[in-house]
Design an enzyme around this catalytic site. Sequence first.
Site: not given
Length: 477
Positions: A152-153, A274, A280, A287
């Site tokens: 949570t948070h 990348s 990467k 996304e």
Amino acid sequence: MWKGRFEGDTSKAVQKFTQSLDLDWRLYRHDIRGSIAHARMLGSAGIITAEEADLIVCGLEAVMTEIELGRLQPSDELEDVHMNIESRVIELFGPIGAKLHTGRSRNDQIATTMRLYMRDRLLDQRGAVLHLLEALLNRAEAHLDVVVPGYTHLQQAQPISMGHYWMAWFEAFSRDMRRLASAYDALDECPLGSGALAGSTLPLNREATARELRFSSVSQNSMESVASRDYMADYHHFASMFAVHASRLAEDLIIYSTQEFAWIKLPDAFCTGSSMMPQKKNPDVLELIRGHTGQVIGHMVDLLVTMKGLPMTYDRDLQEDKRGLFASLDALDGVLEVLPQLLVATEVDAEAARAALDKGRGFALATDVAEHLVMQGIPFRDAHFKVGKLVKHCIDENKAFTDLSFEELKTLVPEADKRTMDIISGPDVLRRSVEKRNTFGGTGFTQVAARIRQAKDHVFGVGEALSSERDRVRPRW
Ligand code: ARG
């Protein structure tokens, strides 16, 4: 085709500005299907002869073939898909073709065409959402006994079953599925026969066209039928809610797969590299799923703002209803194609998940300790305070829960016994914590397993219902 009361020609700039072919050419099949039903009804109602109706239907079928073979290209001068098709039928059959538009307006025509088109697209999309639900069930079953941190948070909260996590999304997307089904129900009535706004002086048989087009009912009010687009807004609401859910799910997986969390392994096939940094592996697919959300919400707002000031009934502003709708339909199709595939290839690294909980020094078990004390009669607020002190002590001493000796525990929590020790240390401590959260809907393994079983039956039932609905609305041709 509406030039009778005009003296000069429309300016080229106006033609270009008012045409809707870039949007509505894709509707040709559904428009033709609506026109065929209309022509047959005109014949059976005796408004045109049976032979004329047959000829018009032949003409419409021929035009469909011409379009499909790329032999008929849309022309801007004819404004939209409706007039392009009608004028070709007139070209083919002259005065008989000129009878097709009897008792009809483009206003009820586009209303009918859009409902037919959306019915097909929504049926396909319901199938695709079902596929997503199946993918989530697949992961939930595979990861039922994998224990991961629950947040949570975005701070470690309590250990959970990864199966419970996947089922959380199953529930959210199941509700989206219901929203989509209700948008589908909303479009299932036939506006054809409403005319421009007031119906017709001709003896049109609206029941017959509705039946032929496999609509469940005939719309009630001819004015509202050409004016309303709220069935589209219902779709937009589904689409926006779905996009928000997909975006949050994407965000989670992006976070859990970072080097800092590192307990989710995304499939290589759904990541990209990348151009500069050789090491990467980027979660671009996720996304982009997140990145689609703004447009989809924007399209809902676009339609509602367009509608809000429109005088009853049809206004040309409504032509713009298609732009955002098609974009959202396409965007969701894209998401629904990649997301289930990505999910079924996503793995959880159970070791890394345990390491993440260890990094949290076992404090995710603090509530378990407090609740254990409650069962010994200690008021929860006292228990909360004492366990809080215990955590503080560990932080000050740079220790984890597992490093505490029984004596240390006793000093801070005098009520603690050997069983309290078992809650924070020993083999399978995390698994036991999950197992004990056995409230209905909780993360306890038996709870999650029971829900998965139920959900599988539900998904099977929805699949059956969908395929019989497909059979019901399938065109004859
Ligand atoms: N192309 C128009 C649309 O998509 C069809 C209806 C046009 N009706 C009219 N009266 N100009 O909304």
